[in-house]
Design a protein around this motif. Structure first.
Motif, PDB file in Angstrom:
ATOM      1  N   UNK A  42      -4.046  11.424  -4.856  1.00 20.15           N
ATOM      2  CA  UNK A  42      -4.366  12.304  -3.743  1.00 20.15           C
ATOM      3  C   UNK A  42      -5.855  12.572  -3.628  1.00 20.15           C
ATOM      4  N   UNK A  43      -6.653  12.265  -4.671  1.00 21.91           N
ATOM      5  CA  UNK A  43      -8.109  12.409  -4.544  1.00 21.91           C
ATOM      6  C   UNK A  43      -8.668  11.387  -3.566  1.00 21.91           C
ATOM      7  N   UNK A  44      -7.962  10.258  -3.404  1.00 23.83           N
ATOM      8  CA  UNK A  44      -8.357   9.260  -2.410  1.00 23.83           C
ATOM      9  C   UNK A  44      -7.761   9.578  -1.036  1.00 23.83           C
ATOM     10  N   UNK A  45      -6.581  10.152  -1.032  1.00 23.33           N
ATOM     11  CA  UNK A  45      -5.915  10.500   0.227  1.00 23.33           C
ATOM     12  C   UNK A  45      -4.994  11.685  -0.045  1.00 23.33           C
TER      13      UNK A  45
ATOM     14  N   UNK B 261       0.831  -1.204   0.000  1.00 24.26           N
ATOM     15  CA  UNK B 261       0.000   0.000   0.000  1.00 24.26           C
ATOM     16  C   UNK B 261       0.864   1.253   0.000  1.00 24.26           C
ATOM     17  N   UNK B 262       0.380   2.275  -0.683  1.00 23.99           N
ATOM     18  CA  UNK B 262       1.045   3.578  -0.613  1.00 23.99           C
ATOM     19  C   UNK B 262       1.003   4.076   0.827  1.00 23.99           C
ATOM     20  N   UNK B 263       2.125   4.630   1.292  1.00 21.01           N
ATOM     21  CA  UNK B 263       2.218   5.106   2.666  1.00 21.01           C
ATOM     22  C   UNK B 263       2.303   6.627   2.715  1.00 21.01           C
ATOM     23  N   UNK B 264       1.626   7.209   3.676  1.00 20.80           N
ATOM     24  CA  UNK B 264       1.701   8.653   3.876  1.00 20.80           C
ATOM     25  C   UNK B 264       3.093   9.074   4.367  1.00 20.80           C
ATOM     26  N   UNK B 265       3.851   8.125   4.893  1.00 22.58           N
ATOM     27  CA  UNK B 265       5.136   8.460   5.508  1.00 22.58           C
ATOM     28  C   UNK B 265       6.155   8.975   4.497  1.00 22.58           C
ATOM     29  N   UNK B 266       6.140   8.461   3.268  1.00 25.26           N
ATOM     30  CA  UNK B 266       7.145   8.883   2.281  1.00 25.26           C
ATOM     31  C   UNK B 266       6.947  10.325   1.836  1.00 25.26           C
ATOM     32  N   UNK B 267       5.745  10.750   1.436  1.00 27.36           N
ATOM     33  CA  UNK B 267       5.576  12.184   1.147  1.00 27.36           C
ATOM     34  C   UNK B 267       5.862  13.058   2.368  1.00 27.36           C
ATOM     35  N   UNK B 268       5.556  12.551   3.561  1.00 26.03           N
ATOM     36  CA  UNK B 268       5.738  13.357   4.772  1.00 26.03           C
ATOM     37  C   UNK B 268       7.197  13.708   5.025  1.00 26.03           C
ATOM     38  N   UNK B 269       8.121  12.817   4.615  1.00 22.98           N
ATOM     39  CA  UNK B 269       9.544  13.114   4.825  1.00 22.98           C
ATOM     40  C   UNK B 269      10.185  13.715   3.575  1.00 22.98           C
TER      41      UNK B 269
END
Length: 387
Positions: A191-194, A154-162
């Motif tokens: 990003x339309x999903x998250x 699954x795509x993780x929010x952690x990678x864009x966050x860093x």
């Protein structure tokens, strides 16, 4: 019955559809089709719904999955449709995976099940390096494999966050794919999903992101079953899949344009990993059966009416689409209530549910019209509407 409209009026509506009867396909399907399923709450056990673990009705949740398997569909488990990160935490998702895999082994069709592995058990402040993100992924990958499921990374929010760049994604995903026991499914969620996934693959430039993913798959083709793309961009998906190596599937996650993408252009076609398939299972299964018979007329006749339904359920803000999936399951008697983890049923307005009701009828997806009408009247009454 009287249904509300977006202009603030009530409009008479009479059911018109002849319901499809759910059944198993009569021929082997030529498209791999995963339906991403939702989680059903236990309202009698729910306490503090916005805090802590949700109270899951395990019997109803698993029965919904068995209904999908009975119709010849595979299952994408513990994905965003299951409210990962939006009411369902990792301990609940892990139990869901374990229970689902046990049920799949006992099911006579021996269905395919792929399960989401991400990083959501770790707090954001713990995921500040590639090493920490890798370890988080590995923790969940090991749990999926231990349960017997296929891994979806699954795509993780952690990678864009860093602020991870293309090289960071390449290095991390190469490592994760090499550690997996069997070929994985990659996951590109827009990003339309998250909204927290904006700039995934290290760039907001789509061509740069395309190159990162194509190069990743080319290096690891033997260990990549396929890639799910959920960008709601038909032309992008068609161009992207045409450049994939032989044997690597493109799983459409485009809940707006799925019918045309699955049918294909005569040379290439997409497989399916879709939340909308959980809502339209009888139409999806029987349309895929028709496609396997090379009966494109029946395929389009069955799926064409479901496209407006999918566009309404997945309308912006798209991340709230889960409410429409659960709502239809309730209308069709697949669950006895309309309570979701975290109270997520309140994320859509009554005019939306009224339009989903109309479109589901027109797509022949209200399997018990009398029950659907009775439940819709109850929902309307809850909103102060005398239907």
């Amino acid at each position: 019955m009287l249904l509300p409209t977006t202009n603030g009026t009530l409009e008479d509506y009479t059911l018109t559809g002849t319901p499809l009867v759910p059944r198993a396909p009569q021929v082997p399907l030529t498209r791999t089709a995963f339906a991403a399923a939702h989680v059903i709450s236990d309202p009698l056990a729910e306490r503090d719904p916005w805090v802590g673990r949700p109270a899951v009705d395990w019997d109803a949740t698993l029965k919904f999955r068995e209904d999908l398997w009975d119709q010849g569909l595979g299952l994408a488990e513990a994905m965003d449709t299951s409210q990962r990160g939006m009411g369902v935490d990792w301990p609940t998702a892990r139990e869901l995976i374990e229970r689902t895999m046990a049920a799949a082994r006992a099911h006579p069709t021996q269905p395919r099940v792929a399960c989401g592995a991400g990083t959501d058990h770790a707090a954001p402040e713990e995921l500040t390096s590639l090493a920490a993100i890798r370890d988080a992924y590995m923790h969940q990958m090991e749990a999926v494999e231990a349960a017997g499921g296929q891994i979806i990374l699954m795509a993780t929010r952690a990678l864009p966050a860093i602020g991870a760049g293309p090289e960071d994604y390449a290095r991390l995903y190469d490592d994760l794919i090499s550690q997996a026991q069997a070929p994985v499914i990659l996951h590109w969620l827009g990003e339309m999903f998250d909204p927290a996934l904006a700039g995934y693959w290290g760039s907001t430039d789509i061509e740069t992101a395309n190159k990162v993913v194509h190069d990743l798959i080319a290096r690891n083709a033997a260990k990549v079953d396929g890639l799910k793309i959920s960008l709601l961009d038909q032309s992008h998906e068609e161009t992207f899949r045409a450049a994939l190596p032989e044997g690597v599937r493109l799983y459409t996650g485009d809940d707006f344009n799925f019918a045309a993408l699955i049918e294909g252009d005569g040379t290439h076609y997409s497989h399916a990993l879709l939340g909308i398939f959980a809502a339209i299972a009888p139409a999806a299964s029987q349309a895929l059966e028709a496609l396997a018979r090379d009966d494109h007329e029946t395929y389009n006749r069955l799926l064409a009416p479901t496209v407006p339904l999918g566009r309404e359920i997945f309308k912006a803000p798209t991340q709230f689409y889960k409410a429409g999936i659960a709502y239809l399951a309730w209308l069709n008697g697949q669950q006895s209530h309309f309570v979701m983890p975290g109270g997520f049923q309140s994320s859509r307005e009554i005019t939306h549910f009224a339009q989903v009701f109309r479109l589901a009828d027109q797509a022949r997806l209200l399997t018990d019209p009398d029950l659907a009408q009775a439940r819709m009247r109850n929902l309307l009454a809850l909103h102060g509407i005398d239907s």
